[in-house]
Write a protein that holds these residues in place. Structure first.
Motif, PDB file in Angstrom:
ATOM      1  N   THR A   1      48.565 115.205 120.997  1.00 14.96           N
ATOM      2  CA  THR A   1      49.132 114.089 121.764  1.00 14.96           C
ATOM      3  C   THR A   1      48.887 112.751 121.070  1.00 14.96           C
ATOM      4  O   THR A   1      49.269 111.706 121.577  1.00 14.96           O
TER       5      THR A   1
ATOM      6  N   HIS B   1      63.924 113.464 128.091  1.00  6.81           N
ATOM      7  CA  HIS B   1      63.866 113.292 126.634  1.00  6.81           C
ATOM      8  C   HIS B   1      65.297 113.358 126.120  1.00  6.81           C
ATOM      9  O   HIS B   1      65.918 114.426 126.153  1.00  6.81           O
TER      10      HIS B   1
ATOM     11  N   GLU C   1      62.496 117.796 119.441  1.00 10.65           N
ATOM     12  CA  GLU C   1      62.756 116.379 119.221  1.00 10.65           C
ATOM     13  C   GLU C   1      61.986 115.866 118.005  1.00 10.65           C
ATOM     14  O   GLU C   1      62.158 114.730 117.567  1.00 10.65           O
ATOM     15  N   HIS C   2      61.125 116.758 117.396  1.00  8.46           N
ATOM     16  CA  HIS C   2      60.407 116.392 116.164  1.00  8.46           C
ATOM     17  C   HIS C   2      61.218 116.776 114.926  1.00  8.46           C
ATOM     18  O   HIS C   2      60.689 116.845 113.809  1.00  8.46           O
TER      19      HIS C   2
ATOM     20  N   HIS D   1      61.770 107.265 121.050  1.00 13.47           N
ATOM     21  CA  HIS D   1      60.876 108.367 120.739  1.00 13.47           C
ATOM     22  C   HIS D   1      60.346 108.198 119.320  1.00 13.47           C
ATOM     23  O   HIS D   1      60.489 107.128 118.703  1.00 13.47           O
ATOM     24  N   HIS D   2      59.720 109.239 118.755  1.00 16.15           N
ATOM     25  CA  HIS D   2      59.057 109.108 117.446  1.00 16.15           C
ATOM     26  C   HIS D   2      60.024 108.743 116.325  1.00 16.15           C
ATOM     27  O   HIS D   2      59.629 108.179 115.317  1.00 16.15           O
TER      28      HIS D   2
ATOM     29  N   TYR E   1      59.876 105.525 128.715  1.00 15.83           N
ATOM     30  CA  TYR E   1      58.926 106.107 127.760  1.00 15.83           C
ATOM     31  C   TYR E   1      59.059 105.340 126.457  1.00 15.83           C
ATOM     32  O   TYR E   1      60.170 105.015 126.031  1.00 15.83           O
TER      33      TYR E   1
ATOM     34  N   ARG F   1      53.700 106.318 116.990  1.00 17.75           N
ATOM     35  CA  ARG F   1      54.501 107.087 116.040  1.00 17.75           C
ATOM     36  C   ARG F   1      55.896 106.480 115.971  1.00 17.75           C
ATOM     37  O   ARG F   1      56.534 106.285 117.002  1.00 17.75           O
TER      38      ARG F   1
ATOM     39  N   TRP G   1      55.707 104.327 130.230  1.00 13.96           N
ATOM     40  CA  TRP G   1      55.102 105.619 129.885  1.00 13.96           C
ATOM     41  C   TRP G   1      54.940 105.672 128.360  1.00 13.96           C
ATOM     42  O   TRP G   1      55.867 105.994 127.628  1.00 13.96           O
TER      43      TRP G   1
ATOM     44  N   ASP H   1      53.346 106.931 124.652  1.00 12.36           N
ATOM     45  CA  ASP H   1      52.994 108.239 124.099  1.00 12.36           C
ATOM     46  C   ASP H   1      52.300 108.066 122.748  1.00 12.36           C
ATOM     47  O   ASP H   1      52.499 107.050 122.084  1.00 12.36           O
TER      48      ASP H   1
ATOM     49  N   ARG I   1      48.371 106.693 127.871  1.00  9.88           N
ATOM     50  CA  ARG I   1      48.643 106.717 126.435  1.00  9.88           C
ATOM     51  C   ARG I   1      48.994 105.345 125.854  1.00  9.88           C
ATOM     52  O   ARG I   1      49.499 105.258 124.752  1.00  9.88           O
TER      53      ARG I   1
ATOM     54  N   GLU J   1      49.262 117.152 129.603  1.00  2.00           N
ATOM     55  CA  GLU J   1      50.553 117.596 129.087  1.00  2.00           C
ATOM     56  C   GLU J   1      50.640 119.112 129.034  1.00  2.00           C
ATOM     57  O   GLU J   1      49.767 119.773 128.473  1.00  2.00           O
TER      58      GLU J   1
HETATM   59  O1  FHN Z   1      55.166 114.466 120.486  1.00  2.00           O
HETATM   60  C1  FHN Z   1      55.474 114.151 121.811  1.00  2.00           C
HETATM   61  C2  FHN Z   1      56.500 115.107 122.348  1.00  2.00           C
HETATM   62  O2  FHN Z   1      57.650 115.031 121.574  1.00  2.00           O
HETATM   63  C3  FHN Z   1      56.802 114.763 123.794  1.00  2.00           C
HETATM   64  O3  FHN Z   1      57.341 113.473 123.878  1.00  2.00           O
HETATM   65  C4  FHN Z   1      55.509 114.821 124.604  1.00  2.00           C
HETATM   66  C5  FHN Z   1      55.773 114.403 126.058  1.00  2.00           C
HETATM   67  O4  FHN Z   1      54.594 114.175 126.714  1.00  2.00           O
HETATM   68  N1  FHN Z   1      54.497 113.945 124.045  1.00  2.00           N
HETATM   69  C6  FHN Z   1      54.199 114.132 122.624  1.00  2.00           C
HETATM   70  C7  FHN Z   1      53.307 115.310 122.379  1.00  2.00           C
HETATM   71  O5  FHN Z   1      52.121 115.095 123.057  1.00  2.00           O
END
Ligand code: FHN
Length: 448
Positions: free
Chosen positions: A24, A59, A78-79, A126-127, A170, A175, A228, A230, A259, A271
């Motif tokens: 995480t 997501h 999603e990675h 996202h990342h 989110y 990242r 939110w 992450d 987070r 998670e």
């Molecule tokens: O790497 C992220 C993952 O893609 C997703 O978003 C989750 C959701 O809680 N959080 C991360 C992994 O802990």
């Protein structure tokens, strides 16, 4: 009674350590939270959220365009950009083609509302670093760089307002595979194929140059009730505090999860798991419906509705919230199996919701037939016994000396449930068979 898979989840590898635990990116994931504000302020801020108990996680991003595939290669989740080490120059081409013509914000919010969900959290970034919102401070965003050029975060915020759901966003804090200065713990989750010099990355430049400007945009453009965050990775305590003060400077009621990093935030995140017992801090379990957060076109291993309702009541019985995820397609549609599961959860909650919303932990000794919750109001305490395993011949004895005012079943309130007390125990005389194929709730009003 269908098999209920308790807390069983397999995530995709690019998010796991070798021992299978999820990475995480939060060094203090299991530590108790510290606060820079008084407990009263946090309690007041969390009041609606603790009553809500159930929310939708979304997501959605470029990884959904071809269902976590790229150029015919399988990116797992999603990675995908990290998994396949896709150069930014190539990944950007997905943005140019991204055109979710079937996206309908009102429809998404209706699906959440009909499921019995009270709030919604969508991935604003996202990342992969791509902003799914209008970001004047950074051109790598869906309004400026997509075929579609609409702002889904704006449309969802408005739809939530209209339909009475709380709205949250989110944001991948530590990242960002698009930014040249975003590093990560041991470089495990960094873009080292476009930016190989991990040591040369200056996180402060990323925080000041991208994160803070975008957080201001998110807070002022969409007024989210939840931020939110992450994967805080290398974010320092000073940076976490600055970010909290930036957010609360704009909206002091905005809830921020753990987070944000460094043991700060209003509530803890668990998670893809449900803790054995309640937690020291307010907490939320976030979970996938299948194995993947983002839309994966080959992942159709969805949990059963029995497992999902069991997880929701199990989490509520331990004083937590359940943030259940959907991964919409590249066209902007929530997959049919997701809608099916959510609709059926909603049907059960329409009858039994009072056993979940606004409840707290009920200390009923060894309730082996399911889970227990309670609601304390000025009129007294009401216990909710959610029965997943029906007692033999309908006879259920609790080692509790209950002072009962009234007892009934939520699904058949007129059925006369009788009970007998003998000293320290109470025996309920229920019908021979379960009244609901998933779970039957016994409501017990107590004389205070
Ligand atoms: O790497 C992220 C993952 O893609 C997703 O978003 C989750 C959701 O809680 N959080 C991360 C992994 O802990």
């Amino acid at each position: 009674m269908a098999t209920i898979l308790i807390g069983v989840v397999a995530t995709s590898h690019s998010q796991e350590f070798k021992d299978g635990t999820i990475d995480t990116g939060d060094k203090y994931e299991n530590a108790s939270l510290e606060h820079y504000e008084s407990p009263e302020i946090i309690k007041k801020r969390l009041a609606w959220w603790e009553d809500a108990r159930f929310g939708m996680f979304i997501h959605w991003g470029l990884y959904a365009h071809d269902g976590c595939h790229w150029n015919g290669q399988y990116g797992r989740s999603e990675h995908m950009m990290l998994k396949l080490q896709i150069p930014i120059a190539e990944y950007k081409k997905i943005a140019d083609a991204f055109n979710p013509v079937k996206f309908n914000a009102d429809e998404w919010v209706s699906i959440a509302k009909n499921a019995g969900m009270k709030y919604m959290v969508i991935t604003a970034k996202h990342h992969d670093g791509y902003a799914m919102f209008n970001s004047p401070s950074n051109a790598y965003n869906i309004v400026e760089r997509s075929k579609w050029k609409r702002d889904p975060v704006k449309e969802l915020a408005e739809a939530c307002e209209k339909q009475g759901l709380k709205f949250g966003v989110y944001y991948s804090l530590g990242r960002d595979w698009h930014d040249p200065n975003c590093n990560s713990i041991k470089g495990r989750r960094s873009n080292t194929w476009d930016y190989p010099n991990e040591e040369g990355k200056v996180l402060e430049k990323y925080i000041e140059g991208k994160v803070k400007p975008q957080l201001k945009e998110l807070m002022t453009q969409y007024n989210p009730a939840i931020m939110w965050f992450d994967t805080p990775e290398h974010v320092t305590k000073t940076q976490s505090l600055e970010i909290l003060k930036l957010i609360h400077g704009i909206n002091p009621d905005c809830i921020v999860n753990q987070r944000v990093g460094n043991r700060l935030g209003d509530y803890a995140v668990r998670e893809q798991k449900i803790p054995e017992t309640g937690q020291p801090d307010p907490w939320e379990s976030c979970m996938t419906l299948n194995h993947t957060w983002g839309y994966n076109k080959i992942d159709r291993e969805y949990k059963s509705v029995e497992t999902l309702i069991y997880n929701l009541v199990d989490i509520a019985s331990k004083g937590g919230n359940f943030l259940l995820n959907v991964g919409p397609t590249g066209e902007g549609v929530i997959p049919d199996l997701s809608v099916d599961r959510l609709q059926r959860m909603g049907n059960w909650l329409k009858v039994n919701g009072q056993a979940v919303y606004g409840t707290s932990v009920a200390h009923i000794k060894d309730f082996k037939w399911g889970k227990t919750t309670q609601r304390k109001t000025k009129d007294g305490t009401t216990l909710y016994l959610t029965i997943f395993e029906w007692p033999k011949d309908g006879l259920m004895t609790l080692e509790e000396n209950l002072d009962i005012k009234e007892v009934s079943m939520l699904i058949s309130p007129d059925y006369p449930v009788s009970y007998k007390k003998n000293g320290t125990s109470t025996t309920f005389n229920l019908p021979d068979v379960a009244q609901d194929p998933i779970a039957t709730v016994l409501k017990i009003k107590l004389n205070e």
